[in-house]
Design a protein around this motif. Structure first.
Motif, short mmCIF file in Angstrom:
data_model
loop_
_atom_site.label_atom_id
_atom_site.label_comp_id
_atom_site.label_asym_id
_atom_site.label_seq_id
_atom_site.Cartn_x
_atom_site.Cartn_y
_atom_site.Cartn_z
N GLU A 590 0.86 -1.20 0.00
CA GLU A 590 0.00 0.00 0.00
C GLU A 590 0.89 1.24 0.00
O GLU A 590 1.89 1.28 0.69
CB GLU A 590 -0.89 0.00 1.26
N THR A 591 0.45 2.28 -0.76
CA THR A 591 1.27 3.49 -0.82
C THR A 591 0.44 4.69 -0.39
O THR A 591 -0.68 4.52 0.09
CB THR A 591 1.84 3.68 -2.24
N VAL A 592 0.98 5.89 -0.53
CA VAL A 592 0.24 7.11 -0.16
C VAL A 592 0.25 8.05 -1.36
O VAL A 592 1.27 8.16 -2.06
CB VAL A 592 0.93 7.83 1.04
N PHE A 593 -0.88 8.71 -1.60
CA PHE A 593 -0.97 9.63 -2.74
C PHE A 593 -1.20 11.05 -2.23
O PHE A 593 -2.13 11.29 -1.44
CB PHE A 593 -2.13 9.23 -3.65
N THR A 594 -0.38 11.99 -2.68
CA THR A 594 -0.62 13.41 -2.44
C THR A 594 -0.32 14.13 -3.77
O THR A 594 0.05 13.48 -4.76
CB THR A 594 0.36 13.97 -1.38
#
Ligand code: GYE
Length: 607
Positions: A590-594
């Motif tokens: 799982e990753t993070v999006f900004t």
């Protein structure tokens, strides 16, 4: 005879060449796996080495090169660099100092797959983490001590014999939190060397027992537990309960200590060596379904269950039959989740039957009962809520049908189900909290929390991870929280009503999923405010619609919760039906999006 001499010469040549050469390994076999062990002095690392070697020997295209850092971080870094010079295809590493090794692992990971074991490095630059669930181990130890004290009707102080390492700290925290909850007094003693003799020497002082009424001892490994028992016998204190940890088989191991009555119980702490090789082979063969993190199952063992053999699953001919109790939910996440599982079942040639529930516990329980009656090989369950599953899981266990939990978990004891496959919800919440802290600077943050379905694991753990991330920051305050059940319409209603009542007087909104965040954006814009400017929104999942809003700046941070569990689930089902023991917890990548996320990561999303 000549053949044997020639073979011996060939093997010797290969060994010499591995030792002597500092360039590419002579490739007698297709894959060369480098292993960097922290040391080979601790017993469980010797067990780890044996398991790695035994499992690797089952594959005729695998060569292992094992290095021993002897407890020295600089040497471990040199070992890794030398393994890379050999031209290894995959690295397995059990780091000594995770902080010091993180950049090294990250650099290796940019070239070849890396499996990290036992202690996770910082960040996510690795293929897979395999380790024990230290929090669970601490809880299991505490519950066993309490059970034994209650059975023997003893009250008093519990002494903990600890050793100096990260795992010990995590286990000890969980142990003491259960003990404190039950209002028991605990003491702890740091044993310089986690050995039998060192424990015995440090416990020779009778006065500490009399003064503190010590009635039970939890030792952080079986050897210290043995030493404690020897000390107690010399002091005439045979009635003190002694519980150990690790539970190794073989001479001198914890299982032998239980059989001979030296210790009352132990908790197994598997090393993950077998799993490491199996996943390494899957990675090197480009197989689908390799997770990001697996936590191994630890089991409480005493004289009553020590000989209980796990019955392997027997598949009566043909295909594996799986029954799946899935939540019916009108969301992009759930649709992607269901599609992924149905598609993977076909690819893995598994006979899958899906029953949907309109989010009712009773209905789901009945569906599981129907699968038990149909005598399926494996049950997959996405439990709408955590509580209420003990009875039907006991029925599945009695029918010897394993249950794998998909995307949500249950509050039942960990021996009531086989594995959990899904996201790391606490981490998902923590990632959103960390983004908020990085964004808010020194200012104050008034926060609103939109909660997912009450009683569901993702809602409770995302909230826990999010709130813990700013627990020590006095500038952060959750001024309002409300349930919106992971639902877009409810998210919109909650925000509309709040704004009507109070105006938009919050700085950040943390929504437990994208649907509620998208509903919130609609309400904020309808009230004439600008999402991303007047208020910043964080959410979880990573659906296409939410990521579009990230690119437009309407949602500021999305922590991914990958619904594409199909391949990981079906690999787990297949492994299980081939007689493998599954890890207790299997977590997807799982990753993070900004707005700062590399644009390439937004492309080719499958949901
Ligand atoms: O985050 C949400 C869905 O159980 C992890 O359920 C899943 C959650 C997901 O309603 O969108």
């Amino acid at each position: 005879m000549i053949r044997k001499v020639l073979t011996l010469l060939a093997v010797m040549t290969m060994c010499l060449s591995l030792t002597a050469c500092n360039k590419a390994v002579i490739r007698e076999k297709e894959h060369v796996i480098g292993v960097s062990l922290a040391n080979m002095s601790e017993q469980w690392r010797l067990v780890l080495k044996e398991e790695l070697e035994e499992e690797a020997a089952k594959y005729d295209d695998i060569t292992l090169i094992i290095s021993d850092a002897a407890g020295n971080t600089e040497k471990q870094i040199e070992d890794v660099n030398r393994l890379m010079e050999y031209g290894i295809d995959l690295l397995i590493i059990s780091p000594i100092d995770t902080k010091a090794l993180s950049p090294v692992v990250s650099s290796v990971y940019s070239e070849i797959p890396v499996i990290v074991m036992d202690r996770v490095v910082e960040g996510y630059d690795y293929s897979l983490f395999i380790g024990p669930d230290n929090e669970l181990i601490g809880e299991q130890e505490a519950k066993k001590v309490l059970e034994l004290m209650s059975e023997r009707n003893v009250k008093g102080t519990v002494l903990e014999l600890r050793s100096e390492n990260l795992a010990s700290d995590e286990r000890s925290d969980a142990f003491r939190s259960v003990m404190n909850e039950k209002k028991l007094t605990t003491m702890n003693l740091l044993i310089p060397e986690a050995t039998r003799d060192c424990a015995e020497d440090n416990l020779a002082d009778f006065s500490s027992y009399a003064a503190n009424n010590i009635r039970a001892i939890f030792a952080h490994n079986d050897y210290m537990a043995y030493g404690a028992r020897l000390a107690l016998e010399k002091l005439g204190k045979e009635d003190v309960i002694v519980v150990g940890l690790d539970g190794y088989p073989g001479p001198g191991g914890g299982l032998e200590m239980i059989k001979s009555g030296i210790i009352d119980a132990t908790v197994s702490c598997p090393t993950g060596g077998i799993e490491a090789i199996r996943y390494a082979v899957a990675i090197l063969n480009g197989e689908s379904g390799v997770p990001k993190k697996v936590l191994l199952r630890s089991t409480v063992i005493d004289s009553l269950n020590i000989d209980e053999a796990k019955e392997p699953i027997t598949i009566e001919g043909g295909k594996i039959r799986v029954g799946y109790a899935q939540i019916r939910e009108d969301s992009a996440w759930r649709k992607a989740n269901t599609d992924s599982i149905i598609k993977a079942a076909k690819e893995f040639n598994i006979d899958l039957e899906v029953k949907y529930s309109e989010t009712s516990l009773e209905e789901q329980i009945e569906q599981v009962r129907e699968f038990i009656k149909d005598d399926v090989d494996v049950i997959l369950l996405s439990p709408f809520v955590e509580d209420g599953w003990d009875q039907v899981l006991a029925e599945a266990k009695a029918a010897n049908i394993p249950v794998i939990l998909s995307d949500r978990s249950v509050s039942s004891k960990e021996d009531m189900y086989t594995s959990f496959v899904g996201g790391d919800f606490e981490e998902e919440g923590r990632k959103c909290g960390e983004w908020m802290l990085s964004d808010m600077g020194e200012g104050k943050a008034r926060i609103m929390e939109l909660l997912g379905s009450k009683g569901s694991t993702p809602a409770s753990l995302r909230s826990k991870g999010f709130n813990e991330s700013f627990r020590d920051n006095p500038n952060c305050e959750v001024v309002y929280s409300a349930y919106a059940d992971f639902n877009a319409d409810l998210g919109k209603i909650v925000l509309s009503e709040y704004i009507k009542e109070n105006g938009l007087d919050v700085d950040y909104i943390f929504a437990h999923n994208d649907d509620m965040a998208i509903g919130a954006v609609a309400a904020i814009e309808a009230a004439g405010y600008r999402p991303g400017v007047d208020v910043k929104i964080m959410s979880v999942d990573g659906t296409k619609e939410a990521l579009k809003m990230v690119k437009k700046g309407k949602i500021s941070c999305v922590s991914e919760c990958n619904p594409l569990l199909g391949p990981v689930l079906m690999k787990a089902v297949t492994d299980l039906c081939e007689g493998e023991e599954l890890p207790l917890t299997i977590v997807t990548d799982e990753t993070v999006f900004t707005r700062d996320t590399d644009k390439s990561l937004f492309k080719g999303r499958k949901y």
